[in-house]
Design a protein around this motif. Structure first.
Motif, PDB file in Angstrom:
ATOM      1  N   UNK A   1       0.746  -1.308   0.001  1.00 29.51           N
ATOM      2  CA  UNK A   1       0.022   0.007   0.129  1.00 29.51           C
ATOM      3  C   UNK A   1       0.859   1.109   0.076  1.00 29.51           C
ATOM      4  N   UNK A   2       1.690   1.476   1.030  1.00 31.06           N
ATOM      5  CA  UNK A   2       2.717   2.621   1.096  1.00 31.06           C
ATOM      6  C   UNK A   2       3.543   2.747  -0.344  1.00 31.06           C
ATOM      7  N   UNK A   3       3.957   1.480  -0.725  1.00 28.15           N
ATOM      8  CA  UNK A   3       4.985   1.395  -1.876  1.00 28.15           C
ATOM      9  C   UNK A   3       4.357   2.009  -3.177  1.00 28.15           C
ATOM     10  N   UNK A   4       2.893   1.398  -3.344  1.00 26.56           N
ATOM     11  CA  UNK A   4       2.105   1.846  -4.309  1.00 26.56           C
ATOM     12  C   UNK A   4       2.214   3.524  -4.383  1.00 26.56           C
ATOM     13  N   UNK A   5       2.111   4.018  -3.099  1.00 25.93           N
ATOM     14  CA  UNK A   5       1.609   5.571  -3.088  1.00 25.93           C
ATOM     15  C   UNK A   5       3.186   6.170  -3.576  1.00 25.93           C
ATOM     16  N   UNK A   6       4.410   5.638  -2.799  1.00 28.53           N
ATOM     17  CA  UNK A   6       5.591   6.277  -3.243  1.00 28.53           C
ATOM     18  C   UNK A   6       5.552   6.168  -4.667  1.00 28.53           C
ATOM     19  N   UNK A   7       5.424   5.110  -5.433  1.00 20.00           N
ATOM     20  CA  UNK A   7       5.664   5.020  -6.844  1.00 20.00           C
ATOM     21  C   UNK A   7       4.711   5.988  -7.501  1.00 20.00           C
ATOM     22  N   UNK A   8       3.515   6.274  -6.859  1.00 19.21           N
ATOM     23  CA  UNK A   8       2.239   6.856  -7.725  1.00 19.21           C
ATOM     24  C   UNK A   8       2.773   8.426  -7.712  1.00 19.21           C
ATOM     25  N   UNK A   9       3.098   8.879  -6.465  1.00 19.60           N
ATOM     26  CA  UNK A   9       3.036  10.556  -6.252  1.00 19.60           C
ATOM     27  C   UNK A   9       4.780  10.840  -6.869  1.00 19.60           C
ATOM     28  N   UNK A  10       5.676   9.681  -6.833  1.00 24.10           N
ATOM     29  CA  UNK A  10       7.061  10.057  -7.426  1.00 24.10           C
ATOM     30  C   UNK A  10       6.852  10.438  -8.654  1.00 24.10           C
TER      31      UNK A  10
END
Lengths: 417, 134
Positions: A206-215
């Protein structure tokens, strides 16, 4: 004169009676000599009394006396005419005390005797019952009855002490229960573990996906070159972490035992080859598949197994050599060198870059890699999964390799029963 | 059956960041008129069972949510006569095969994986319409 005649007459009568007695005695002696009589039962003041006699056949008597099972002979109404030492010992008494009693007195349930005798009429001559020892202890026994008619009056009985057997049976049942509990425990641990892996994978991703998405959203046009590079590194690291989590889930899902069915290995390999068509054509790889046996296995896992091994063989090929991958069954008469049981051995042999001997033990460990990430892609999970799959099939995998010559993976499956 | 450009959708999503993105994405899609966001399965059921609210055309729910997860909510919806015909969609980060199996059993239209980029998020509204039309 008359007196004289009377005297002669009475003497005649006495002679006749004596002759009769002599004949009877002779008959008795003959009977004893022939082994027809084991003992005499005389009725004295309403109580039975036994007179044992040594029979002519000493060998058989000795056998019965010394045999390590209880042996009895009884009259039809259950009176014990003879008992051997073993039986006396079993019930904690002596032969002298046992003979002359009724068998029912030694049974834990005295009325069982009637059933035992009745069923003899219907040809049922073996029973399991309990004897009662002098100490009050219940002894599980098997008794076998033999009607001694017409050779002799009465019934012969062999008594087998089942105490030890029952003890073993109970121990077996007890251990079986323990094993069943352990299996249940293991199943529930496995289930928990599987759930745990899924929860962890979800919560990590879940947090990884967000890191990828927002980066992805960061506009690096306005960034200095060094900052932009830092962002790229962070992004690729997050992507890699994401794929590691995926692999971890994949590895853990292969620890599960799946349903087995008949699996056509050649068919599965041709499916895998279709999957890798692009890269096979690209590398001009040649895959030679010999005749392979049918396996009783999990189809999905066998596909995964060959998929990983074939893709590895293509990936680690030598640039200057046409990759040749040979998949063959090795002589079936050869038995598994590890477990020494009949096995099916399948060999996957390539002519790739090979490996140093001291690396060979590492390659089946999860996340172990022999090459830099930029040299060959992957997380080092493929062979760990292969090892797991072979273990799920009660088999195993070994490897032989020479640097710059090639690598051979050996798959040992237990031969079909 | 479903009139385009006037669709009402209710979305259950507990994650504020994802809720922001998904709300934005649906707002920008011209096929959707009313977009309602609730933050767990229980709120979803409250909304659906409240006669004051318009029944939505589509339900989209995350799976892992506090109080009541998406699967439990869909189970309840499937058991309610007035709600069971609303098409349901599920989306989540990585899909547990056990959940996938349950979704199939409950007649969920599709299980979507939460995307890793905004541009993929943009596709979700159109994907949902495509699945409904097929």
């Amino acid at each position: 004169m008359e007196d004289k005649n009377k005297n002669i007459e009475s003497l005649h009568a006495e002679i006749a009676s004596l002759r009769e007695e002599l004949q009877e005695s002779n008959g008795m002696i003959n009977a004893i000599r022939n082994g027809d009589i084991d003992a005499l039962v005389l009725n004295k003041n309403g109580a039975s009394e036994i007179y044992s006699l040594q029979t002519a056949d000493y060998t058989f008597r000795l056998l019965i006396e010394k045999i390590s099972q209880g042996a009895l002979s009884i009259s039809r109404d259950g009176l014990i005419l003879f008992c051997n030492e073993h039986f006396a010992l079993l019930v904690g008494s002596s032969c002298e005390k046992v003979t002359g009693n009724y068998l029912s007195e030694f049974l834990s349930q005295p009325d069982h005797f009637i059933q035992i005798i009745e069923s003899l009429k219907y040809g049922v001559n073996a029973h399991e019952t309990f004897f009662k020892a002098a100490s009050g202890q219940k002894i599980p026994v098997q008794i076998t009855l033999t009607d001694l008619e017409p050779g002799a009056h009465g019934i012969g009985i062999i008594v087998i002490d089942l105490t030890e057997k029952k003890k073993h049976e109970n121990a077996l049942i007890y251990h079986q229960k323990i094993l069943e509990n352990k299996v249940q425990e293991l199943n529930s641990i496995n289930k928990n573990l599987e759930e745990f892996i899924h929860v962890i994978s979800h919560d990590l991703k879940e947090p990884l996906r967000k890191i990828l998405m927002y980066s992805d959203r960061i506009n690096d046009e306005n960034l200095q070159e060094s900052d932009a590079k830092a962002i790229v590194t962070m992004k690729s690291s997050a992507a890699r972490l994401n794929s590691l989590v995926d692999d971890l889930v994949s590895y853990s899902s292969h620890t599960m035992k799946e349903e087995f069915s008949k699996v056509n290995v050649v068919e599965i390999i041709s499916e895998v080859i279709t999957d890798y068509e692009l890269i096979i054509n690209d590398k001009k790889a040649v895959i030679q598949v010999g005749e392979l046996p049918e396996l009783y296995a999990s189809k999905g896992q066998i596909r995964q197994l060959f998929s990983n091994l074939i893709s590895n063989a293509i990936k680690y090929s030598r640039e200057d050599t046409t990759p040749i991958i040979k998949i063959t069954e090795v002589d079936r008469s050869e038995s598994d060198p590890k477990n020494n049981i009949p096995s099916v051995k399948i060999e996957i042999k390539d002519n790739g870059i090979g490996m140093e001997k001291n690396h060979l033990t590492k390659i089946f460990t999860i996340f172990q890699r022999l090459h830099a990430k930029n040299q060959y892609s992957g997380n080092g999970i493929g062979l760990a999964i292969c090892k797991k799959i072979m273990e799920n099939h009660s088999g195993y995998i070994t490897v032989d390799s020479l640097p710059n010559q090639g690598t051979t993976f050996n798959l040992y499956f237990p031969a079909a029963q | 059956m479903i009139k385009k450009s006037q669709l009402n959708i209710i979305i259950a999503e507990d994650d504020i960041d994802d809720a922001d993105v998904i709300l934005d994405v649906f707002n920008r899609n011209s096929n959707f008129e009313n977009i309602t966001i609730v933050s767990n399965g229980e709120e979803l059921l409250h909304y659906l069972n409240d006669p004051a609210n318009v029944t939505p055309d589509i339900i989209l729910t995350d799976i892992n949510m506090p109080i009541m997860n998406g699967i439990e909510a869909i189970q309840k919806i499937a058991e309610t006569n007035s709600l069971k015909n609303i098409p349901c969609f599920v989306y989540s980060t990585g899909l547990n095969p056990i959940y996938k199996q349950k979704c199939d059993l409950l007649g969920v239209k599709a299980c979507l994986i939460k995307p890793y980029s905004i541009s993929e998020f943009e596709e979700i509204p159109n994907d949902i319409i495509k699945i409904l039309q097929s």
